[in-house]
Design a protein around this motif. Structure first.
Motif, mmCIF file in Angstrom:
data_model
loop_
_atom_site.group_PDB
_atom_site.id
_atom_site.type_symbol
_atom_site.label_atom_id
_atom_site.label_comp_id
_atom_site.label_asym_id
_atom_site.label_seq_id
_atom_site.Cartn_x
_atom_site.Cartn_y
_atom_site.Cartn_z
ATOM 1 N N ALA A 46 37.623 35.861 31.874
ATOM 2 C CA ALA A 46 38.246 34.804 32.317
ATOM 3 C C ALA A 46 39.829 35.232 32.995
ATOM 4 C CB ALA A 46 38.618 33.745 31.414
ATOM 5 N N GLN A 47 40.373 36.332 32.315
ATOM 6 C CA GLN A 47 41.729 36.811 32.811
ATOM 7 C C GLN A 47 41.549 37.565 34.215
ATOM 8 O OE1 GLN A 47 43.392 39.625 30.212
ATOM 9 N NE2 GLN A 47 45.441 39.617 31.276
ATOM 10 N N TRP A 48 40.376 38.306 34.337
ATOM 11 C CA TRP A 48 40.103 38.858 35.589
ATOM 12 C C TRP A 48 39.791 38.007 36.786
ATOM 13 C CZ3 TRP A 48 42.035 43.227 36.353
ATOM 14 C CH2 TRP A 48 41.982 44.209 35.358
ATOM 15 N N GLN A 49 39.118 36.832 36.198
ATOM 16 C CA GLN A 49 38.761 35.658 37.227
ATOM 17 C C GLN A 49 39.951 35.194 37.858
ATOM 18 O OE1 GLN A 49 35.867 33.396 35.487
ATOM 19 N NE2 GLN A 49 34.247 34.752 35.707
ATOM 20 N N THR A 50 41.034 34.760 37.190
ATOM 21 C CA THR A 50 42.101 33.965 37.400
ATOM 22 C C THR A 50 43.105 34.971 38.231
ATOM 23 O OG1 THR A 50 43.073 34.739 35.589
ATOM 24 C CG2 THR A 50 42.201 32.380 35.560
ATOM 25 N N TYR A 51 43.029 36.313 37.822
ATOM 26 C CA TYR A 51 43.732 37.425 38.549
ATOM 27 C C TYR A 51 43.233 37.538 40.115
ATOM 28 C CZ TYR A 51 45.647 41.975 40.008
ATOM 29 O OH TYR A 51 46.224 42.930 40.585
ATOM 30 N N MET A 52 41.944 37.755 39.991
ATOM 31 C CA MET A 52 41.210 37.846 41.489
ATOM 32 C C MET A 52 41.317 36.617 42.247
ATOM 33 S SD MET A 52 40.254 40.882 41.305
ATOM 34 C CE MET A 52 39.485 41.052 42.808
ATOM 35 N N ALA A 53 41.621 35.348 41.726
ATOM 36 C CA ALA A 53 41.687 34.163 42.559
ATOM 37 C C ALA A 53 43.088 34.248 43.264
ATOM 38 C CB ALA A 53 41.529 32.860 41.596
ATOM 39 N N GLU A 54 44.095 34.475 42.286
ATOM 40 C CA GLU A 54 45.466 34.447 42.614
ATOM 41 C C GLU A 54 45.577 35.656 43.800
ATOM 42 O OE1 GLU A 54 47.745 35.580 39.273
ATOM 43 O OE2 GLU A 54 47.430 33.672 38.328
ATOM 44 N N GLN A 55 44.900 36.658 43.603
ATOM 45 C CA GLN A 55 45.039 37.645 44.747
ATOM 46 C C GLN A 55 44.406 37.007 46.133
ATOM 47 O OE1 GLN A 55 46.937 40.318 44.450
ATOM 48 N NE2 GLN A 55 47.406 39.742 42.424
ATOM 49 N N ALA A 57 44.119 34.098 47.017
ATOM 50 C CA ALA A 57 45.020 33.072 47.530
ATOM 51 C C ALA A 57 46.104 33.621 48.394
ATOM 52 C CB ALA A 57 45.391 32.135 46.352
ATOM 53 N N LYS A 58 46.910 34.768 47.982
ATOM 54 C CA LYS A 58 47.851 35.508 48.274
ATOM 55 C C LYS A 58 47.387 36.007 49.737
ATOM 56 C CE LYS A 58 50.345 36.707 44.298
ATOM 57 N NZ LYS A 58 50.928 38.025 43.464
ATOM 58 N N LYS A 59 46.436 36.709 49.736
ATOM 59 C CA LYS A 59 45.960 37.348 50.884
ATOM 60 C C LYS A 59 45.550 36.176 52.006
ATOM 61 C CE LYS A 59 42.221 40.288 52.373
ATOM 62 N NZ LYS A 59 40.917 41.298 52.144
ATOM 63 N N GLN A 60 45.179 35.004 51.558
ATOM 64 C CA GLN A 60 44.595 33.855 52.419
ATOM 65 C C GLN A 60 46.093 33.210 53.128
ATOM 66 O OE1 GLN A 60 41.749 32.909 53.464
ATOM 67 N NE2 GLN A 60 42.462 31.397 54.724
ATOM 68 N N ALA A 61 47.015 33.198 52.176
ATOM 69 C CA ALA A 61 48.206 32.793 52.641
ATOM 70 C C ALA A 61 48.976 33.788 53.665
ATOM 71 C CB ALA A 61 49.050 32.374 51.443
ATOM 72 N N LEU A 62 48.905 35.086 53.130
ATOM 73 C CA LEU A 62 49.576 36.344 54.401
ATOM 74 C C LEU A 62 48.798 36.128 55.651
ATOM 75 C CD1 LEU A 62 51.446 38.263 54.446
ATOM 76 C CD2 LEU A 62 49.717 39.871 53.727
ATOM 77 N N GLN A 63 47.481 36.042 55.531
ATOM 78 C CA GLN A 63 46.677 35.820 56.868
ATOM 79 C C GLN A 63 47.062 34.589 57.674
ATOM 80 O OE1 GLN A 63 42.706 36.030 55.718
ATOM 81 N NE2 GLN A 63 42.398 38.318 55.709
ATOM 82 N N GLU A 64 47.250 33.383 57.152
ATOM 83 C CA GLU A 64 47.772 32.155 57.737
ATOM 84 C C GLU A 64 48.869 32.430 58.378
ATOM 85 O OE1 GLU A 64 46.057 29.128 58.227
ATOM 86 O OE2 GLU A 64 44.245 30.168 57.369
ATOM 87 N N ARG A 65 49.956 32.939 57.740
ATOM 88 C CA ARG A 65 51.232 33.139 58.275
ATOM 89 C C ARG A 65 51.247 34.122 59.435
ATOM 90 N NH1 ARG A 65 54.894 35.597 53.889
ATOM 91 N NH2 ARG A 65 53.392 34.582 52.403
ATOM 92 N N ARG A 66 50.185 35.231 59.180
ATOM 93 C CA ARG A 66 50.308 36.157 60.442
ATOM 94 C C ARG A 66 49.725 35.496 61.538
ATOM 95 N NH1 ARG A 66 47.948 41.668 57.632
ATOM 96 N NH2 ARG A 66 49.794 42.162 56.343
ATOM 97 N N ARG A 67 48.685 34.765 61.387
ATOM 98 C CA ARG A 67 47.861 33.913 62.609
ATOM 99 C C ARG A 67 48.835 33.179 63.347
ATOM 100 N NH1 ARG A 67 43.008 30.845 60.480
ATOM 101 N NH2 ARG A 67 42.505 32.923 59.967
#
Length: 70
Positions: A46-55, A57-67
């Motif tokens: 469960a800890q890994w699932q939340t960690y990977m979901a956070e990562q 989300a960060k990647k998605q936000a970064l891509q949106e900002r770049r776009r």
């Protein structure tokens, strides 16, 4: 196509694991700990699932900002 990871890659350097197993309480160097490892993985799943979901989300936000940032 690149498959998405379930967990992050293993560390490239030495893992700082304690010499005493946190599951069975015995020294890791004296016997195999495959059962302990499976138990630990289930506990941390469960800890890994939340960690990977956070990562993700960060990647998605970064891509949106770049776009739209140009």
């Amino acid at each position: 196509m690149i498959e998405s990871r379930i967990r992050p890659p293993l560390a490239g350097a030495r893992l700082d694991m304690p010499s005493i197993c946190d599951i069975c309480g015995k020294a890791r160097s004296t016997r195999k700990h495959a059962k302990c490892s499976r138990i630990r993985q289930k506990m941390k799943d469960a800890q890994w699932q939340t960690y990977m979901a956070e990562q993700a989300a960060k990647k998605q936000a970064l891509q949106e900002r770049r776009r739209y940032g140009r």
